[in-house]
Design a protein around this motif. Structure first.
Motif, PDB file in Angstrom:
ATOM      1  N   TYR A   1      36.771  45.198  37.786  1.00 24.84           N
ATOM      2  CA  TYR A   1      36.326  43.941  38.380  1.00 24.84           C
ATOM      3  C   TYR A   1      37.513  43.146  38.912  1.00 24.84           C
ATOM      4  O   TYR A   1      37.520  42.696  40.064  1.00 24.84           O
ATOM      5  CB  TYR A   1      35.556  43.105  37.359  1.00 24.84           C
ATOM      6  N   PHE A   2      38.523  42.951  38.076  1.00 23.03           N
ATOM      7  CA  PHE A   2      39.662  42.154  38.499  1.00 23.03           C
ATOM      8  C   PHE A   2      40.495  42.871  39.564  1.00 23.03           C
ATOM      9  O   PHE A   2      41.106  42.228  40.419  1.00 23.03           O
ATOM     10  CB  PHE A   2      40.522  41.773  37.298  1.00 23.03           C
ATOM     11  N   ALA A   3      40.525  44.209  39.531  1.00 22.74           N
ATOM     12  CA  ALA A   3      41.220  44.965  40.584  1.00 22.74           C
ATOM     13  C   ALA A   3      40.572  44.687  41.935  1.00 22.74           C
ATOM     14  O   ALA A   3      41.260  44.434  42.935  1.00 22.74           O
ATOM     15  CB  ALA A   3      41.196  46.452  40.266  1.00 22.74           C
ATOM     16  N   SER A   4      39.237  44.698  41.981  1.00 28.30           N
ATOM     17  CA  SER A   4      38.536  44.432  43.221  1.00 28.30           C
ATOM     18  C   SER A   4      38.777  43.004  43.704  1.00 28.30           C
ATOM     19  O   SER A   4      38.983  42.757  44.891  1.00 28.30           O
ATOM     20  CB  SER A   4      37.031  44.665  43.037  1.00 28.30           C
ATOM     21  N   GLU A   5      38.774  42.054  42.765  1.00 28.98           N
ATOM     22  CA  GLU A   5      38.996  40.649  43.135  1.00 28.98           C
ATOM     23  C   GLU A   5      40.402  40.428  43.699  1.00 28.98           C
ATOM     24  O   GLU A   5      40.614  39.535  44.525  1.00 28.98           O
ATOM     25  CB  GLU A   5      38.787  39.752  41.916  1.00 28.98           C
ATOM     26  N   MET A   6      41.368  41.239  43.289  1.00 29.95           N
ATOM     27  CA  MET A   6      42.754  41.105  43.747  1.00 29.95           C
ATOM     28  C   MET A   6      43.083  42.077  44.888  1.00 29.95           C
ATOM     29  O   MET A   6      44.243  42.359  45.168  1.00 29.95           O
ATOM     30  CB  MET A   6      43.721  41.315  42.582  1.00 29.95           C
TER      31      MET A   6
ATOM     32  N   ARG B   1      34.136  47.743  45.690  1.00 29.96           N
ATOM     33  CA  ARG B   1      34.254  47.762  44.234  1.00 29.96           C
ATOM     34  C   ARG B   1      34.054  49.189  43.741  1.00 29.96           C
ATOM     35  O   ARG B   1      33.484  50.023  44.441  1.00 29.96           O
ATOM     36  CB  ARG B   1      33.220  46.837  43.598  1.00 29.96           C
TER      37      ARG B   1
ATOM     38  N   MET C   1      36.094  45.756  33.066  1.00 30.38           N
ATOM     39  CA  MET C   1      36.860  44.530  33.297  1.00 30.38           C
ATOM     40  C   MET C   1      38.029  44.792  34.242  1.00 30.38           C
ATOM     41  O   MET C   1      38.278  44.018  35.178  1.00 30.38           O
ATOM     42  CB  MET C   1      37.374  43.956  31.974  1.00 30.38           C
ATOM     43  N   ASN C   2      38.765  45.882  34.005  1.00 26.96           N
ATOM     44  CA  ASN C   2      39.887  46.215  34.886  1.00 26.96           C
ATOM     45  C   ASN C   2      39.414  46.444  36.321  1.00 26.96           C
ATOM     46  O   ASN C   2      40.050  46.001  37.283  1.00 26.96           O
ATOM     47  CB  ASN C   2      40.614  47.453  34.379  1.00 26.96           C
TER      48      ASN C   2
END
Length: 253
Positions: free
Chosen positions: A42-47, A29, A39-40
């Motif tokens: 977080y979702f970048a890491s999740e994807m 992350r 927020m960007n």
């Protein structure tokens, strides 16, 4: 002597692969964020959009890297241009001009560590010996390799069709024994490997990342005639013919 702390032993770092002198790490992350970018991130890491880096242990082998790829180095490390004379310089400049690769790729040797720039692309590490000691790369994929490997310009066999198919006329070929690192547009888990034994593979579009140097690569009509190609709706296709392997991305890139 040197000691590195809070790098590969950081709990936010995962070692993805170690092969020869190359170690690929991934940052789980991005903590360097603020309230606007959290927020960007977080979702970048999740994807699986994460920073990845290659660490080169030069005590195992000298390495050649893409120009501008070095981020930092420590210990006994020397860097050269790898140019062995005027003729070699001319050859490298010509190869760089026709393959969209850097003309001069610096070579690093010594006993220290070389760390390459982080990238959000995916790192693929290959053993060139597994490709019959000769592999051809699509433009822009080369990141690093053992300096013992030779770089050559590979020309398409049918020039006119290559132009019509919107493909380059030349590709970078790597020959010899040693490890090779590529920057791939998709993860290794999604790559498709096709092994040909005196057969042919036809691909509609730019999906091949690398292929064996033993294969004959051409651009041809999908049908036996212009009318047949038009009727099929395909037009021109990339054809790999012979004995060897092709590494495919699952979609156009």
């Amino acid at each position: 002597m040197f000691k590195i702390s809070n790098f590969t032993d950081n709990d936010d770092v995962t070692v993805l692969k170690e092969f020869g002198a190359f170690k690929t790490i991934e940052w789980k992350r991005d903590l360097s964020v603020n309230e606007a970018s959290a927020m960007n991130a977080y979702f970048a890491s999740e994807m699986n959009v994460r920073r990845r880096q290659v660490i080169c242990d030069l005590s195992q082998a000298p390495v050649t890297v893409q120009a501008g790829a070095m981020q930092w180095m420590v210990g006994n490390v020397t860097c050269t241009t790898g140019v062995k004379g005027v003729g070699d310089l001319f050859g490298k400049a010509l190869r760089g001009a026709v393959t969209s690769e850097s003309a001069i790729k610096p070579e690093y040797q010594g006993t220290g560590l070389l760390v390459l720039e982080p990238t959000y692309r995916y790192i693929i590490t290959l053993d060139v010996a597994d490709w019959g000691n000769s592999i051809v790369l699509d433009d822009g994929l080369f990141l690093a390799c053992y300096s013992s490997l030779q770089h050559k310009t590979v020309m398409r066999s049918n020039v006119s069709s290559a132009v019509a198919g919107n493909e380059g006329l030349f590709n970078l070929g790597i020959q010899g024994y040693g490890a090779l690192c590529l920057e791939s547009p998709c993860p290794e888990e999604e790559l498709i490997e096709v092994t040909l034994d005196n057969d042919e593979l036809k691909i509609d579009g730019n999906m091949a990342l690398a292929w064996s140097g033993s294969l004959n690569f051409t651009v041809e009509r999908s049908g036996k005639s212009l009318v047949g190609s038009a009727a099929s709706g395909e037009g021109l296709v990339n054809v790999y013919r012979g004995t060897g392997k092709v590494l495919l991305a699952p979609t156009l890139y």
